[in-house]
Write an enzyme that holds these catalytic residues in place. Structure first.
Site, PDB file in Angstrom:
ATOM      1  N   THR A 145       7.740   5.475   9.321  1.00 17.17           N
ATOM      2  CA  THR A 145       7.681   4.588   8.702  1.00 17.17           C
ATOM      3  C   THR A 145       6.245   4.621   7.435  1.00 17.17           C
ATOM      4  O   THR A 145       4.989   4.570   8.490  1.00 17.17           O
ATOM      5  CB  THR A 145       8.032   2.890   9.003  1.00 17.17           C
ATOM      6  OG1 THR A 145       9.619   3.167   9.387  1.00 17.17           O
ATOM      7  CG2 THR A 145       7.679   2.014   7.674  1.00 17.17           C
ATOM      8  N   GLU A 146       6.408   4.693   6.383  1.00 15.68           N
ATOM      9  CA  GLU A 146       5.454   4.555   5.383  1.00 15.68           C
ATOM     10  C   GLU A 146       4.276   5.891   6.181  1.00 15.68           C
ATOM     11  O   GLU A 146       2.984   5.726   6.151  1.00 15.68           O
ATOM     12  CB  GLU A 146       4.357   3.225   5.896  1.00 15.68           C
ATOM     13  CG  GLU A 146       4.742   2.190   5.499  1.00 15.68           C
ATOM     14  CD  GLU A 146       6.160   2.002   3.470  1.00 15.68           C
ATOM     15  OE1 GLU A 146       4.950   2.867   2.784  1.00 15.68           O
ATOM     16  OE2 GLU A 146       6.632   1.397   3.119  1.00 15.68           O
ATOM     17  N   LEU A 147       4.743   7.320   7.048  1.00 11.51           N
ATOM     18  CA  LEU A 147       3.997   7.613   6.739  1.00 11.51           C
ATOM     19  C   LEU A 147       3.385   7.465   7.969  1.00 11.51           C
ATOM     20  O   LEU A 147       1.578   8.036   8.746  1.00 11.51           O
ATOM     21  CB  LEU A 147       3.226   9.083   6.304  1.00 11.51           C
ATOM     22  CG  LEU A 147       3.736   9.764   5.445  1.00 11.51           C
ATOM     23  CD1 LEU A 147       2.599  10.467   4.003  1.00 11.51           C
ATOM     24  CD2 LEU A 147       4.985  10.390   5.635  1.00 11.51           C
ATOM     25  N   TRP A 299       0.312   6.032   4.138  1.00  5.91           N
ATOM     26  CA  TRP A 299      -0.199   6.646   3.059  1.00  5.91           C
ATOM     27  C   TRP A 299      -0.124   5.384   2.382  1.00  5.91           C
ATOM     28  O   TRP A 299      -0.219   5.725   0.794  1.00  5.91           O
ATOM     29  CB  TRP A 299       1.029   7.604   2.873  1.00  5.91           C
ATOM     30  CG  TRP A 299       2.554   6.856   2.317  1.00  5.91           C
ATOM     31  CD1 TRP A 299       2.912   5.484   2.412  1.00  5.91           C
ATOM     32  CD2 TRP A 299       3.678   7.980   2.021  1.00  5.91           C
ATOM     33  NE1 TRP A 299       4.213   5.497   1.820  1.00  5.91           N
ATOM     34  CE2 TRP A 299       4.415   6.647   1.605  1.00  5.91           C
ATOM     35  CE3 TRP A 299       3.717   8.899   1.008  1.00  5.91           C
ATOM     36  CZ2 TRP A 299       5.495   6.789   1.080  1.00  5.91           C
ATOM     37  CZ3 TRP A 299       5.128   9.216   1.095  1.00  5.91           C
ATOM     38  CH2 TRP A 299       6.286   8.690   0.276  1.00  5.91           C
TER      39      TRP A 299
END
Lengths: 519, 432
Positions: A145-147, A299
């Site tokens: 999730t979300e890098l 990120w």
């Protein structure tokens, strides 16, 4: 040939409807179906369907030279199934070309990796299974999730059977190093790590239509020339972005589709780059070094940290309380509870509660259905309160792998280390030293009232004399009127009291407590 | 820059927020270099004159035979005195006033106003309109003698003075709207007051509104051109910390309303929200502080809903008692139907009390760290209060950011914008 690696993220959260406190306990539908359907259909029409078609055509034209990767969250898949099944079919069509890699992630686009290993594993396995069923590929590459990434998360991912993982090429992690190489996890060198080239990715995802940008308008020629200018030792350029970039964040009118349509030809013709998927890059390149990420990165935002989702007190309370239910969920088989358990984990819910945006961020406002983070928090907590009631009613707590008996204790915290093991105490009724006043805080008013019926006012007065104010606040309102009167009179009199009297009082409560949860 | 300023009250002789605002603004204007002559109906001599030179209209005699005076008087006689006039203050005071007025034999207005010596009461008594007229007459006289660059008039009782002074001196006029007739009387406005307000706004070169909420009223209900109306949000002066008792004698959480009990403050919505909450949670008490004509109705409402043991009326509280109430409050609520600005929530925040305010308030435009609801949405109001009482991190987030946010709302900031407006109107008047 050097590699250019496109990965597109597809995610849609389950946005909540306005849920008031007086609905708790009887209304269990939490979602703004109208809004969710509306948004999903809009994005399907503006982005998913036309862009899938465009990619399919590119694959048709360039064959094996054109490859991309997708990660599609479980929440997005559920909504696509319900509202726009033709989109799933068009992804399956892309899968059948063999040129598209599907990555694994947490099913619920969840932040579980930061808090609970078992929950993280459960979701990754569920997502992996879902993807395999839908697209006939068993994912070998993982994107969180979300890098979100750290050494520890990388290790968990490796242990789950993945050999490649994506994350952000955060400056504060890379230092002088370039994101344009393959790296490895600091603990498990076998796990390859691909880093997002945020400059070139964001040129497309964020800046493409920004007329104040000095490079506007961005043309395929210009972008290709930047690729050509990368250092000759660079091996891979990772372009990671939300799929909604195409047609939703950057409207069709900006020329984003034309740009993507023309880009492969320019790149293939004018540079020594070819398109590869993360799994391929991971296979053909050797890691140049281990990347050390002791604290999680993502990120998001300038800081590339977690503060968009966690960190303020509201986010921490909401997420902590949600994951506090995990022990009971583990053994739960009731489909509607499991469904809501996942949906309430969407990272978006916590993102809406972020207070950073008061100073910056129109980007954030765009994605936020609430006017303020405070409304987002209250609404989420109302829903979570109702969900907690349901979990307490229907799910049996998992303690040390086995669960039996009636669930009785509500855990405020996920680390419910000091919770009462009712079963254990049932075996040993006299082990009253296991009892702590803290337990009283966690049981329902009804239970507490029942318990208090067993205790005479004198013992209660002794027992509570040195208990904390929070305990007294919890107990006293649950006394009957007459008991309360008696109690008040006694405490008045108890100017001087013996330690053994306090102990006796406590002992009585402990025994009654054990009896209560024993029966 | 020299300013001739008209205001109906000045601390310490104040009845509401107007005098406090004038004081805060002029002090900061003075630090920006403005020289201010501040004309009040009656100067008492104990006012703080460090920032302004205070003049009492009472102290200025006029000669009715002087042709100039006759001329000035012609310019201000449009005021129709003796008709039904809602004074500046509360509706219940108005009722008393009308009765009083009916008992009195009215003196002919010209005689009354054109006396050589006129003793102003200040405030908003039964002679208010006569005072407004006399005050305007004196303003006209002053305008002929004083040297100044801009005329600045605060709220309607001083608008006729501002208009007269501008007519005599040909200097630019700024009128400052702290409240409109719609804030005081809802839709049942007094048309004489409305007309005075509208004429003042029309005559002005610029209209300053204390919020966008008020600015919209000025544009929509008074028909004033939008580009003439500028919003300058009020500031709040620094306060000394409360050092009195903070003991909580009640174990229940306390939710507080504080304000005049009039329709415009929306107290009945507070009662309804209390009723909703009490059906779910008995461990809450509601306190309604203040007095006003709606009190009997509210008491009946509370009784009818059967929440009397959890809902308490305190009557009017003095400053010390207000602070004491804040000290034991867990949530402060301002459900105003129409609130040009609204200072009380800022005081609550400063006392570390999280607040819920209506979107129909000017102060909601300058605060982020509060909960905002529409006054009519009782469900949302109850839910907001419930959230603050139940989910601990919410109140602590508010406490963390609230004070800081309030400390940014300074009069210096407001004065800076007002100076800009002065410079604008002077520049424009010099062109023409």
């Amino acid at each position: 040939m050097r590699s250019i690696c496109f990965y597109f993220q597809v995610h849609q959260p389950f946005r909540l409807r306005t849920y008031r406190f007086f609905e708790m306990g009887h209304e269990h539908h939490y979602y703004n179906d109208f809004e969710n359907k509306h948004i999903l259909n809009r994005v399907a029409q503006k982005c998913y369907l036309p862009m899938n078609e465009l990619l399919l055509n590119l694959i048709g034209r360039y064959g094996d030279k054109f490859r991309v990767a997708f990660s599609i969250s479980g929440s997005a898949i559920e909504q696509l199934r319900d509202y726009a099944p033709q989109v799933i079919e068009s992804f399956a069509q892309l899968a059948r070309t063999g040129n598209v890699e599907f990555l694994a992630e947490t099913y619920a686009h969840s932040l579980a990796s930061l808090k609970s290993k078992p929950e993280f594993e459960r979701q990754v396995n569920l997502h992996r299974k879902t993807i395999e069923e839908l697209f006939g590929q068993k994912p070998t590459t993982f994107r969180n999730t979300e890098l979100i990434y750290s050494d520890e998360i990388g290790e968990m991912v490796y242990n789950l059977g993945f050999d490649t993982m994506l994350t952000e090429g955060a400056k504060h992690v890379l230092g002088w190093k370039s994101p344009n190489h393959l790296y490895s996890n600091a603990r498990k060198p076998e796990l390859k790590v691909l880093l997002k080239n945020f400059k070139l990715s964001d040129d497309i995802a964020f800046r493409f239509s920004h007329q104040g940008w000095k490079e506007w308008p961005l043309t395929p020629e210009k972008f290709t020339s930047w690729l050509a200018k990368t250092d000759k030792t660079d091996e891979v350029v990772n372009l990671f972005m939300d799929y909604e970039t195409f047609g939703e964040h950057q409207w069709r009118e900006t020329g984003i589709f034309d740009f993507m349509k023309a880009l492969p030809a320019k790149i293939l013709k004018n540079t020594d780059f070819t398109f590869r998927t993360p799994a391929e890059v991971s296979k053909i390149l050797q890691p140049v070094a281990a990347i050390h990420v002791p604290y999680p990165i993502s990120w998001a935002d300038e800081e590339r940290d977690l503060t968009a989702w966690l960190g303020n007190e509201m986010q921490d309370e909401a997420f902590g309380k949600l994951l506090g239910l995990e022990k009971k969920i583990t053994n739960c088989t009731q489909p509607d509870i499991l469904r809501d358990w996942y949906r309430l984990q969407n990272s978006d819910h916590f993102y809406y509660m972020c207070t950073k945006w008061f100073s910056d961020g129109d980007v954030h406002k765009y994605f936020n259905p609430y006017t303020t983070p405070y409304e987002a928090f209250i609404n989420y907590m109302n829903v979570l309160s109702d969900f907690t009631i349901r979990v307490d009613e229907h799910c049996v707590e998992n303690n040390k792998g086995e669960a039996k008996g009636e669930p009785t204790i509500q855990h405020g915290q996920h680390e419910a280390a000091d919770s009462v093991d009712a079963d254990k105490q049932a075996d040993d009724g006299d082990r009253s030293h296991d009892f702590s006043f803290e337990h009283l805080k966690n049981i329902s008013n009804a239970k507490l009232k029942k318990l208090l019926k067993d205790i005479d006012a004198e013992n209660l007065a002794y027992a509570l004399r040195d208990a904390g104010e929070d305990i007294r606040d919890r107990v006293l309102p649950n006394l009957t009127k007459s008991a309360r009167q008696e109690y008040d009179q006694l405490t008045e009199k108890m100017k001087k009291i013996k330690d053994e009297d306090i102990a006796r009082g406590r002992d009585k409560i402990a025994k009654a407590f054990n009896r209560l949860f024993n029966s | 820059m020299k300013i001739l300023m008209f205001g109906w009250e000045f601390p310490p002789h104040i009845t509401g927020g107007l005098g406090t605002a004038c004081y805060g603004l002029t002090r900061s204007l003075a630090t920006e270099g403005a020289e201010i002559v501040f004309v009040v109906p009656k100067a008492f001599g104990d006012e703080d004159q460090s920032a302004v030179r205070l003049m009492g209209a009472s102290d200025i005699e006029i000669d009715a035979a002087d042709p100039d005076t006759q001329e000035f008087w012609k310019r201000v006689t449009y005021l129709q005195i003796g008709s039904n006039l809602i004074p500046y203050v509360t509706p219940e005071a108005f009722r008393r006033l009308v009765e009083e007025r009916q008992r009195q034999q009215q003196q002919p207005i010209d005689d009354l106003v054109l006396k050589a010596k006129f003793d102003f009461n200040g405030g908003y008594g039964s002679d208010l309109l006569a005072e407004v007229s006399r005050y305007a007459l004196i303003a006209a006289g002053l305008a002929g003698k004083q040297q100044f660059d801009v005329i600045h008039a605060h709220d309607w009782p001083t608008y006729p003075a501002g208009i007269a002074a501008a007519a005599i001196s040909h200097k630019p006029l700024v009128v400052h709207v702290h409240a409109t007739e719609f804030d005081r009387s809802g839709e049942n406005i007094n048309h004489e007051v409305y007309d005075i307000e509208r004429r003042g706004m029309e005559a002005a070169d610029r209209v300053i509104a204390v919020s966008n909420f008020t600015r919209n009223t000025i544009i929509e209900k008074y028909g004033i051109a939008p580009d003439k109306v500028v919003t300058v949000h009020n500031g709040i002066a620094a306060a000394t910390d409360y050092t009195g008792s903070t003991t909580r004698y009640l174990k229940e959480k306390v939710v507080t309303f504080l304000g005049r009990l009039t329709q415009q403050k929306g107290p009945e919505y507070f009662v309804e929200a209390a009723h909703m909450l009490l059906q779910y949670d008995k461990n809450v008490r509601f306190v309604m502080a203040g007095s006003g004509d709606m009190l009997p109705r509210l008491v009946r409402q509370v009784a009818r809903l059967g929440i009397g043991t959890r809902f308490h009326f305190t009557g009017f509280l003095d400053e010390q008692e207000v602070q004491q109430l804040f000290a034991i409050s867990d949530v402060f609520v301002m459900p105003s139907v129409s609130e040009p600005f609204g200072l009380v929530p800022l005081e609550a925040i400063r006392a570390n009390v999280p607040v819920v305010i209506s979107r129909q308030s000017g102060v909601s435009e300058v605060l982020d760290h509060v909960l905002k609801v529409d006054f009519w949405d009782v469900n949302a109001l109850a839910d907001a209060i419930h959230g603050l009482l139940t989910y601990k991190s919410l109140a602590s987030e508010f406490r963390k950011h609230g004070k800081n946010e309030v400390s940014q709302l300074t009069w210096d900031h407001a004065a800076h914008q007002v100076i800009k407006i002065y410079e604008d109107v002077v520049a424009i008047s010099q062109l023409t």
